[in-house]
Design an enzyme around this catalytic site. Structure first.
Site, short mmCIF file in Angstrom:
data_model
loop_
_atom_site.label_atom_id
_atom_site.label_comp_id
_atom_site.label_asym_id
_atom_site.label_seq_id
_atom_site.Cartn_x
_atom_site.Cartn_y
_atom_site.Cartn_z
N GLU A 10 88.38 41.36 25.90
CA GLU A 10 88.76 41.50 24.50
C GLU A 10 89.06 42.96 24.18
O GLU A 10 88.77 43.86 24.96
CB GLU A 10 87.64 41.01 23.56
CG GLU A 10 87.88 39.65 22.94
CD GLU A 10 88.96 39.65 21.85
OE1 GLU A 10 89.65 40.68 21.70
OE2 GLU A 10 89.12 38.62 21.18
N GLY A 22 70.62 29.81 21.14
CA GLY A 22 71.89 29.88 21.86
C GLY A 22 73.01 30.46 21.05
O GLY A 22 74.15 30.53 21.52
N ASN A 53 87.85 35.74 12.76
CA ASN A 53 87.96 36.28 14.11
C ASN A 53 88.81 37.54 14.15
O ASN A 53 88.33 38.64 14.13
CB ASN A 53 88.51 35.19 15.04
CG ASN A 53 88.36 35.53 16.50
OD1 ASN A 53 88.56 36.66 16.90
ND2 ASN A 53 88.02 34.54 17.31
N ASP A 55 92.97 33.80 17.62
CA ASP A 55 91.98 34.81 18.00
C ASP A 55 92.42 36.16 17.43
O ASP A 55 92.79 36.24 16.26
CB ASP A 55 91.84 34.83 19.53
CG ASP A 55 90.51 35.41 20.00
OD1 ASP A 55 90.07 36.43 19.44
OD2 ASP A 55 89.92 34.87 20.94
N SER A 56 92.44 37.20 18.24
CA SER A 56 92.77 38.53 17.74
C SER A 56 94.26 38.69 17.48
O SER A 56 95.08 37.92 18.00
CB SER A 56 92.29 39.59 18.74
OG SER A 56 90.88 39.57 18.85
#
Length: 358
Positions: free
Chosen positions: A79, A142, A219, A268-269
């Site tokens: 990332e 978790g 995100n 996402d990004s």
């Protein structure tokens, strides 16, 4: 009363044409096209996990090229790519908690490691410091517990806390505006319990202000070249949010809009180019989708191997400064052929980021 129905031959002919056309349109809408046989048949490109939605199959399309293999197997999640003024590429190994540096001659090293950090976003300050969005440690349930924003010198030393864990944010991504303030995303929440959002930290780093609340796993975050528009991706719902800004950290009069909804999983990004176009990493789809400054799909970049379900997990990209070339991060979780940096070219050059302002 006179009959208003047209009765000249010319008018009657026009009426017959209109009636015939209307009947044909209604029939086409109400009844599916005649099948070619008694069984469904896949159209090319619609099989596998990464089928491109039909409305986007005719977009201008480029195919990325493999450029640098970072690791083997399917467990390394990459990332946060960003280039510094010397041409070094910094990026993150999320699960190993590493900040990685790739030099222009492609020498790879880790400059910082904290396994409990789970870094997910990276941006570079114009003073050379590296700012990292960290999701924080994983608890007994978790799930991530509480994240932070930290800053490091370019060599990985002098760790500073910018946004502490006491805020309970799950900080997933961050971006500087032209004033040196930070927008960051909070990855908390789900599609039915939207607890995350977008926040702003001014250049003095002394406060945190909510900007876009109630998002389901916010995100990616991106800032337009003039800092007057911000974009955020909502991972849990597949939505892209666009916001006009009245001032740093302050929404404009009309607030936010949702110009685009992903078909399938999941945004996402993101990064913008110098023309204001938005490049969104389509996680699980093995591609970048490019939206216009208004949020309309105008192009896509495909990762090779995606048609065989390889390298589907595309997370982020970064432009090489002064160029329309970009690097794209992806991993092959299913076929386990590794974590890879790909290269491609966009519509326009990358913008001048805060890291490169004089």
């Amino acid at each position: 009363m006179k009959n208003s129905t047209p009765n000249t031959p010319w008018q009657r002919a026009l009426r017959r044409v209109a009636t015939t056309a209307t009947t044909a349109v209604l029939a086409a809408c109400a009844v599916p096209q005649a099948p070619s046989g008694n069984a469904l048949v896949y159209r090319p490109g619609l099989q596998g996990l990464a089928a491109i939605p039909l409305p986007e199959r005719d977009l201008p399309t480029a195919v990325a090229e493999p450029w640098f293999k970072v690791g083997e197997g399917g467990g390394m999640a990459l990332e946060g790519p960003a280039f510094d003024r010397q041409g070094n590429l910094f990026f993150l190994d999320i699960y190993a908690g590493r900040v990685l540096k790739l030099t222009p001659d492609r020498q790879l090293s880790a400059i910082y490691t904290d396994k409990d950090m789970h870094p997910a976003g990276l941006a570079i300050h114009k003073d050379g410091r590296i700012f990292i969005a960290a999701l924080g440690p994983i608890g007994a349930s978790g799930s991530f517990e509480a994240g932070s924003v930290i800053a490091l010198d370019a060599n990985g030393g002098n760790r500073q806390v910018i946004v502490p864990t006491t805020g309970k944010y799950l900080v997933d991504d961050l971006a500087f505006d032209n004033a040196g303030g930070i927008y960051f995303t909070d990855f908390r929440g789900t599609s039915t319990q939207p607890d995350g959002g977008v926040y702003y930290v001014p250049p003095d780093f002394k406060s945190v202000t909510p900007v876009i609340p109630k998002l389901g796993a916010a995100n990616g975050i991106a800032v337009s070249p003039d800092s007057k528009v911000i974009w955020a991706s909502e991972f849990a719902t597949g939505r892209i949010h666009r916001a006009d800004m009245a001032a740093p950290g302050v929404l404009g009069r009309w607030g936010t809009s949702i110009p685009y909804q992903f078909i399938g999983r999941a945004p996402d990004s993101m990064r913008t180019d110098a023309d204001g176009n938005l490049y969104v990493a389509a996680y699980h789809q093995g591609r970048l989708l490019v939206l216009s400054p208004g949020g309309v799909p105008i192009g896509q970049i495909l990762i090779p191997g995606r048609e065989d379900d390889k390298f589907l997990k595309v997370t982020s990209m970064a432009f090489l400064p002064g160029s329309n070339e970009m690097v794209i991060l992806a991993r092959d979780e299913l076929k386990k052929t590794g974590a890879m940096i790909f290269k491609a070219k966009g519509f326009a050059k990358g913008p001048v980021l805060f890291s490169h302002l004089n």
